[in-house]
Design an enzyme around this catalytic site. Structure first.
Site, PDB file in Angstrom:
ATOM      1  N   CYS A   2       0.499  -0.431  -1.383  1.00  0.00           N
ATOM      2  CA  CYS A   2      -0.387  -0.906  -2.454  1.00  0.00           C
ATOM      3  C   CYS A   2      -0.125  -0.116  -3.747  1.00  0.00           C
ATOM      4  O   CYS A   2       0.361   0.987  -3.717  1.00  0.00           O
ATOM      5  CB  CYS A   2      -1.839  -0.710  -2.040  1.00  0.00           C
ATOM      6  SG  CYS A   2      -2.219  -1.558  -0.524  1.00  0.00           S
ATOM      7  N   ARG A  27       7.200  -1.863  -5.283  1.00  0.00           N
ATOM      8  CA  ARG A  27       6.653  -1.308  -4.026  1.00  0.00           C
ATOM      9  C   ARG A  27       6.403  -2.404  -2.991  1.00  0.00           C
ATOM     10  O   ARG A  27       6.149  -2.135  -1.836  1.00  0.00           O
ATOM     11  CB  ARG A  27       5.344  -0.571  -4.312  1.00  0.00           C
ATOM     12  CG  ARG A  27       5.507   0.682  -5.155  1.00  0.00           C
ATOM     13  CD  ARG A  27       4.202   1.061  -5.823  1.00  0.00           C
ATOM     14  NE  ARG A  27       3.216   1.565  -4.916  1.00  0.00           N
ATOM     15  CZ  ARG A  27       3.002   2.868  -4.686  1.00  0.00           C
ATOM     16  NH1 ARG A  27       3.737   3.761  -5.305  1.00  0.00           N
ATOM     17  NH2 ARG A  27       2.076   3.275  -3.847  1.00  0.00           N
ATOM     18  N   TRP A  74      -0.548  -4.544  -0.333  1.00  0.00           N
ATOM     19  CA  TRP A  74       0.431  -4.769   0.740  1.00  0.00           C
ATOM     20  C   TRP A  74      -0.417  -4.846   2.005  1.00  0.00           C
ATOM     21  O   TRP A  74      -0.973  -3.836   2.458  1.00  0.00           O
ATOM     22  CB  TRP A  74       1.405  -3.591   0.792  1.00  0.00           C
ATOM     23  CG  TRP A  74       2.258  -3.531   2.004  1.00  0.00           C
ATOM     24  CD1 TRP A  74       2.072  -2.742   3.100  1.00  0.00           C
ATOM     25  CD2 TRP A  74       3.436  -4.292   2.295  1.00  0.00           C
ATOM     26  NE1 TRP A  74       3.045  -2.952   4.035  1.00  0.00           N
ATOM     27  CE2 TRP A  74       3.895  -3.895   3.575  1.00  0.00           C
ATOM     28  CE3 TRP A  74       4.139  -5.252   1.601  1.00  0.00           C
ATOM     29  CZ2 TRP A  74       5.029  -4.444   4.158  1.00  0.00           C
ATOM     30  CZ3 TRP A  74       5.274  -5.799   2.198  1.00  0.00           C
ATOM     31  CH2 TRP A  74       5.708  -5.393   3.442  1.00  0.00           C
ATOM     32  N   ASN A 100      -5.698   2.348  -1.645  1.00  0.00           N
ATOM     33  CA  ASN A 100      -4.367   2.413  -1.036  1.00  0.00           C
ATOM     34  C   ASN A 100      -4.495   3.327   0.176  1.00  0.00           C
ATOM     35  O   ASN A 100      -4.985   4.445   0.055  1.00  0.00           O
ATOM     36  CB  ASN A 100      -3.347   2.993  -2.042  1.00  0.00           C
ATOM     37  CG  ASN A 100      -1.941   2.972  -1.461  1.00  0.00           C
ATOM     38  OD1 ASN A 100      -1.694   2.330  -0.444  1.00  0.00           O
ATOM     39  ND2 ASN A 100      -1.031   3.688  -2.102  1.00  0.00           N
ATOM     40  N   GLY A 101      -4.111   2.842   1.374  1.00  0.00           N
ATOM     41  CA  GLY A 101      -4.213   3.668   2.574  1.00  0.00           C
ATOM     42  C   GLY A 101      -4.795   2.854   3.725  1.00  0.00           C
ATOM     43  O   GLY A 101      -4.923   1.641   3.640  1.00  0.00           O
ATOM     44  N   GLU A 481      23.492   0.238  16.514  1.00  0.00           N
ATOM     45  CA  GLU A 481      22.777   0.328  15.228  1.00  0.00           C
ATOM     46  C   GLU A 481      23.569   1.173  14.233  1.00  0.00           C
ATOM     47  O   GLU A 481      23.693   0.814  13.064  1.00  0.00           O
ATOM     48  CB  GLU A 481      21.377   0.901  15.450  1.00  0.00           C
ATOM     49  CG  GLU A 481      20.575   1.139  14.190  1.00  0.00           C
ATOM     50  CD  GLU A 481      20.341  -0.123  13.341  1.00  0.00           C
ATOM     51  OE1 GLU A 481      20.609  -1.239  13.822  1.00  0.00           O
ATOM     52  OE2 GLU A 481      19.933   0.027  12.180  1.00  0.00           O
ATOM     53  N   LYS A 485      24.848  -0.222  10.625  1.00  0.00           N
ATOM     54  CA  LYS A 485      24.539   0.448   9.354  1.00  0.00           C
ATOM     55  C   LYS A 485      25.810   0.698   8.556  1.00  0.00           C
ATOM     56  O   LYS A 485      25.893   0.424   7.377  1.00  0.00           O
ATOM     57  CB  LYS A 485      23.814   1.784   9.622  1.00  0.00           C
ATOM     58  CG  LYS A 485      22.394   1.651  10.064  1.00  0.00           C
ATOM     59  CD  LYS A 485      21.425   1.325   8.961  1.00  0.00           C
ATOM     60  CE  LYS A 485      20.947  -0.071   8.801  1.00  0.00           C
ATOM     61  NZ  LYS A 485      20.642  -0.952   9.860  1.00  0.00           N
ATOM     62  N   GLU A 488      27.536  -2.660   7.305  1.00  0.00           N
ATOM     63  CA  GLU A 488      26.822  -3.532   6.360  1.00  0.00           C
ATOM     64  C   GLU A 488      26.647  -2.901   4.977  1.00  0.00           C
ATOM     65  O   GLU A 488      26.434  -3.619   4.011  1.00  0.00           O
ATOM     66  CB  GLU A 488      25.473  -3.969   6.918  1.00  0.00           C
ATOM     67  CG  GLU A 488      24.423  -2.909   7.013  1.00  0.00           C
ATOM     68  CD  GLU A 488      23.080  -3.502   7.458  1.00  0.00           C
ATOM     69  OE1 GLU A 488      22.723  -4.629   7.069  1.00  0.00           O
ATOM     70  OE2 GLU A 488      22.383  -2.821   8.224  1.00  0.00           O
ATOM     71  N   HIS A 504      37.593  -0.468  29.148  1.00  0.00           N
ATOM     72  CA  HIS A 504      37.875  -1.902  29.405  1.00  0.00           C
ATOM     73  C   HIS A 504      38.428  -2.577  28.151  1.00  0.00           C
ATOM     74  O   HIS A 504      38.151  -3.740  27.887  1.00  0.00           O
ATOM     75  CB  HIS A 504      36.595  -2.588  29.874  1.00  0.00           C
ATOM     76  CG  HIS A 504      36.018  -1.976  31.105  1.00  0.00           C
ATOM     77  ND1 HIS A 504      36.467  -2.255  32.375  1.00  0.00           N
ATOM     78  CD2 HIS A 504      35.071  -1.006  31.250  1.00  0.00           C
ATOM     79  CE1 HIS A 504      35.806  -1.531  33.255  1.00  0.00           C
ATOM     80  NE2 HIS A 504      34.954  -0.762  32.607  1.00  0.00           N
ATOM     81  N   LYS A 603      17.855  -9.590   2.442  1.00  0.00           N
ATOM     82  CA  LYS A 603      16.903  -8.736   3.160  1.00  0.00           C
ATOM     83  C   LYS A 603      16.259  -9.518   4.303  1.00  0.00           C
ATOM     84  O   LYS A 603      15.994  -8.976   5.350  1.00  0.00           O
ATOM     85  CB  LYS A 603      15.812  -8.213   2.222  1.00  0.00           C
ATOM     86  CG  LYS A 603      14.798  -7.283   2.882  1.00  0.00           C
ATOM     87  CD  LYS A 603      15.468  -6.087   3.531  1.00  0.00           C
ATOM     88  CE  LYS A 603      14.514  -5.255   4.353  1.00  0.00           C
ATOM     89  NZ  LYS A 603      15.227  -4.242   5.170  1.00  0.00           N
TER      90      LYS A 603
END
Ligand code: AGP
Length: 608
Positions: A2, A27, A74, A100-101, A481, A485, A488, A504, A603
Site C-alpha cells: 500500500c 509499488r 494492495w 499500510n500493514g 529454479e 533464473k 531468463e 544418463h 510478468k
C-alpha cells in the site's frame, strides 16, 4: 504494497496528494482513495483500478481543502472493491484513516466493536482502526489514537484525520515504513519519500510505536504512551529513480532483499501463540473436506511449478498423502483422472496465468476441490478457487520471480502443518517444525549479507555460454529454479537436473567450459552428491557448490563453495535458492541485460 500520502499546510491538498500517490504507483496496487477536510465536512472518493480512475471521480469540491490523506491499496484482507478501498471511516464519518500493514488481531477487535454497536462497511482489517479510535475519542485525536493503538497487534503505518480535531494530521507507525516531510508552513506524511521529494528533502523517519501530531506550523512526536521523543531531521540525498527501488539498482534485487520480511509476513497471524498450531483463515470453511483428501494434484507454471515440486516432497514425506505435480499447460488438455477426495492446488504468483486458470476450471468440472496459493488478492485464480492462501509477499515487480518463490515454499509448509493439525497427525505436530520456519527469515538475511562472495563467482563465469545445475531430493527443484533464473535474465543457457540423471546423458557435456552448480547441502543423499561432484571434476568440469555451513570437507573437493545455514530438509530450498537468485542477478547485470524486464518475457502469461 500500500501507498500513503498525507498533507497539511497552506497550499491546496489535492495536487500534492495526487502527484504524491502517483509516485508510489510502482509499488503495485489495485484500488485507491482520497479524503480531505473542507469547511465542516470530510469529502471522500474511492475507486478500483488505476489512480486515473480516482481522478475522474474527484471534482472541484476537493479544490479548496488544505489538508487530506490519500492511499493506494494492495489487497490483503478483502478483494479490491470500492468498499474495501481506503480511507476507512468510523460510524460517525468524522474520522478517516489510511493504513499500510496487517492487523493480526482484527477479527477479535471487529467482534468486540460490533458488540459495542459499531457497524462495519468493508471486509478489511484496516477499518477496525477507525472504529477503535472512535471508541476511545474524548478530547484530542492524538490521545484517542494512542489509546486505540495499545489494543492493536500487527503492523501499521497510519495517516489519520478527524472533523472533531480538524487542524491536525496524525501519523503512527509500527512495522510499516512511515515518514514525515517537513516543509515551510506545511507537513507531509508518506510511506515512501518518492511521494514528497518534489516538495521537501527534509524528512523524519518514524520508528515503531511512534506517533507524530502534525499541524500546518508544528510537529510533535511521542511514543504510544505519550512520552515526548525528539527526532533527527534528515536531508534526502537520493534521486527519484533510486528511491522507487528503495536504493536498489533493480526491482529484482530489491525483491531478493525483501525476502526476510516477505517470509515474516507469510507467517503473520497464522500460528496459535502458545503451541504453534497453524490456522489458515482462507481454508477455515473447508476443514471438513480437506480432512478427507486422499490425493493432491499441484498445477502451476515456471517458478511456481518448481515450488509445487517442493510441495510434493514435503506433503508426501510428512503427511503420506500422494501428490503429483503437473505443468498446468499439459494438465488442461490431457483429460486427467480426478477421483473423489482429490484436491487440485493451483500455485500462481500473479493469479492470472492462463494455463493455470484453465487447469483449475478443468479440474473443477471433474469434481476436484480447488485450493489456490496466490500473491495477488482478487486475482482470477484466487477468486475461482474453492479456498485459498495468500502469500502476503507484497507486489513482485521484477519479471523473474524471487520473493514469491520462497514465500510459496513457506506457505506450502504452513499448509502441511495445517493439514497435520486438522488430520490429527501427531508425529508432525510433536516435532515442532513450525519453530524451524520462524528461524528462516534471519537465516535468509545471513545469506544476503554475504552477497559479495556471489559477486566474485559471477565475475569468473559471466562469459560462459552454458551451465548445469544439479541437486537431489528437495534440492532437485532448486536446481531447476536456479537454472531458470539464470537463463531468463542473463540469457545464458542453463539446465537443471536431478544429480543422478547426469550419467544418463548430460555428463557428455562436461568439460572445462561447463560450470556445474551443485546444491550439496548436508542431507540424507549428500554422499551421493559427492560422487556426482567427483564425476564432474574428473572430466575437467568446474564445480560451484552450495553447502551447509558445518561442512568442512567440501571446499577441498570443488572450485568454489558458498555456505548456507542449516535447517530441516523441507525448508532448505528457501535458503539454497538465495545464492542462486543472486548469482543469476549479478551475472545478468555484468552482461548488461535488462534484469527487471528480460527480452520476450512478461510478468504474467495471461495468454496461452
Ligand atoms: C519465473 O521467474 C517466471 N517469471 C515464470 O516462470 C513464472 O513463474 C510463471 O510464468 C508462472 O507465473 P505465476 O506464478 O504468476 O502463475
Amino acid at each position: 504494497m500500500c501507498g500513503i500520502v498525507g498533507y497539511i499546510g497552506e497550499n491546496k491538498a489535492r495536487p500534492v496528494l495526487i502527484s504524491g500517490i502517483k509516485r508510489l504507483e510502482y509499488r503495485g496496487y489495485d484500488s485507491a482513495g482520497i479524503a480531505v477536510i473542507k469547511d465542516n465536512g470530510i469529502i471522500c472518493e474511492k475507486s478500483v483500478g488505476q489512480i486515473c480512475e480516482l481522478e475522474k471521480k474527484i471534482n472541484g469540491k476537493f479544490d479548496k481543502s488544505t489538508m487530506g490523506i490519500i492511499h493506494t491499496r494492495w489487497a490483503t484482507h478483502g478483494a479490491p472493491t470500492v468498499e474495501n478501498a481506503h480511507p476507512h471511516f468510523d460510524c460517525s464519518g468524522k474520522i478517516a484513516i489510511v493504513h499500510n500493514g496487517i492487523i493480526e488481531n482484527y477479527n477479535y477487535l471487529k467482534a468486540k466493536l460490533e458488540k459495542e454497536g459499531h457497524n462495519f462497511k468493508s471486509e478489511t482489517d484496516s477499518e477496525v482502526i477507525a472504529h477503535l479510535i472512535e471508541s476511545h475519542f474524548e478530547e484530542t485525536l492524538e490521545d484517542a489514537v494512542r489509546r486505540a493503538l495499545k489494543e492493536v497487534e500487527g503492523a501499521y503505518g497510519l495517516a489519520i484525520i478527524s472533523l472533531d480535531d480538524p487542524g491536525k494530521l496524525i501519523a503512527a507507525r509500527h512495522g510499516s515504513q512511515l515518514i514525515v516531510g517537513i516543509g515551510k508552513k506545511e507537513h507531509f506524511i508518506t510511506s515512501d519519500v518518492a511521494a514528497i521529494l518534489e516538495y521537501t528533502k527534509n524528512v523524519v523517519y518514524l520508528d515503531d510505536n511512534e506517533i507524530a501530531v502534525l499541524t500546518r506550523d508544528n510537529m510533535k512526536t511521542t511514543d504510544v504512551d505519550n512520552v515526548q521523543i525528539s527526532k533527527r531531521i534528515d536531508e534526502i540525498q537520493w534521486n527519484l529513480d533510486k528511491i522507487e527501488k528503495s536504493g536498489y539498482k533493480h526491482f529484482m534485487l530489491k525483491e531478493i532483499h525483501e525476502q526476510p520480511q516477505a517470509l515474516r509476513d507469510s507467517m503473520l497471524g497464522r500460528y496459535e501463540k502458545d503451541n504453534n498450531l497453524v490456522h489458515l483463515g482462507g481454508l477455515k470453511d473447508k476443514e471438513n473436506v480437506l480432512r478427507n483428501i486422499r490425493r493432491i494434484i499441484i498445477v502451476a507454471c515456471g517458478t511456481s511449478w518448481h515450488a509445487g515440486l517442493i510441495g510434493e516432497y514435503m506433503i508426501e514425506e510428512h503427511l503420506g498423502i500422494p501428490v503429483e505435480v503437473e505443468y498446468a499447460s499439459e494438465f488442461r488438455y490431457r483429460n486427467p483422472v480426478i477421483e473423489e477426495d482429490t484436491m487440485v492446488v493451483a500455485i500462481s504468483q500473479s493469479g492470472e496465468t492462463a494455463d493455470t486458470l484453465a487447469a483449475i476450471r478443468e479440474a473443477s468440472k471433474k469434481g476436484a476441490i480447488i485450493l489456490s496459493i496466490c500473491n495477488v488478492v482478487g486475482s482470477s485464480i484466487a477468486r475461482e478457487a474453492d479456498c485459498g492462501i495468500f502469500l502476503h509477499a507484497g507486489p513482485e515487480i521484477g519479471v523473474a520471480s524471487t520473493k514469491a518463490f520462497t514465500s510459496q515454499i513457506a506457505v506450502i509448509f504452513l499448509l502441511t502443518l495445517f493439514l497435520a493439525r486438522i488430520r490429527g497427525n501427531r508425529e508432525v505436530l510433536s516435532n515442532d517444525m513450525a519453530s524451524k520456519l520462524k528461524e528462516i527469515p534471519k537465516q535468509v538475511q545471513k545469506i544476503l549479507d554475504r552477497e559479495d562472495q556471489i559477486i566474485k563467482i559471477a565475475q569468473l563465469y559471466k562469459d560462459n555460454g552454458n551451465f548445469l545445475y544439479l541437486g537431489r531430493g528437495y534440492n532437485y527443484p532448486v536446481a531447476l529454479e536456479g537454472a531458470l533464473k539464470l537463463k531468463e535474465i542473463s540469457y545464458i543457457h542453463a539446465e537443471g537436473y536431478p544429480a543422478a540423471e547426469m550419467k544418463h546423458g548430460p555428463i557428455a557435456l562436461i568439460d572445462k567450459n561447463m560450470p556445474v552448480v551443485f546444491i550439496a547441502t548436508t542431507d540424507k543423499v549428500y554422499s551421493k552428491i559427492l560422487s556426482n561432484i567427483e564425476e564432474v571434476r574428473t572430466r575437467g568440469g568446474k564445480v560451484i557448490a552450495i553447502a551447509s555451513e558445518s561442512n568442512n570437507e567440501i571446499s577441498k573437493l570443488v572450485d568454489h563453495v558458498f555456505y548456507i545455514p542449516e535447517t530441516i530438509d523441507a525448508l532448505t530450498p528457501i535458503l539454497s535458492v538465495i545464492p542462486l537468485q543472486l548469482l543469476a542477478y549479478q551475472m545478468a547485470v555484468m552482461r548488461r541485460c535488462d534484469v527487471d524486464k528480460p527480452r520476450n518475457l512478461a510478468k504474467s502469461v495471461t495468454v496461452e
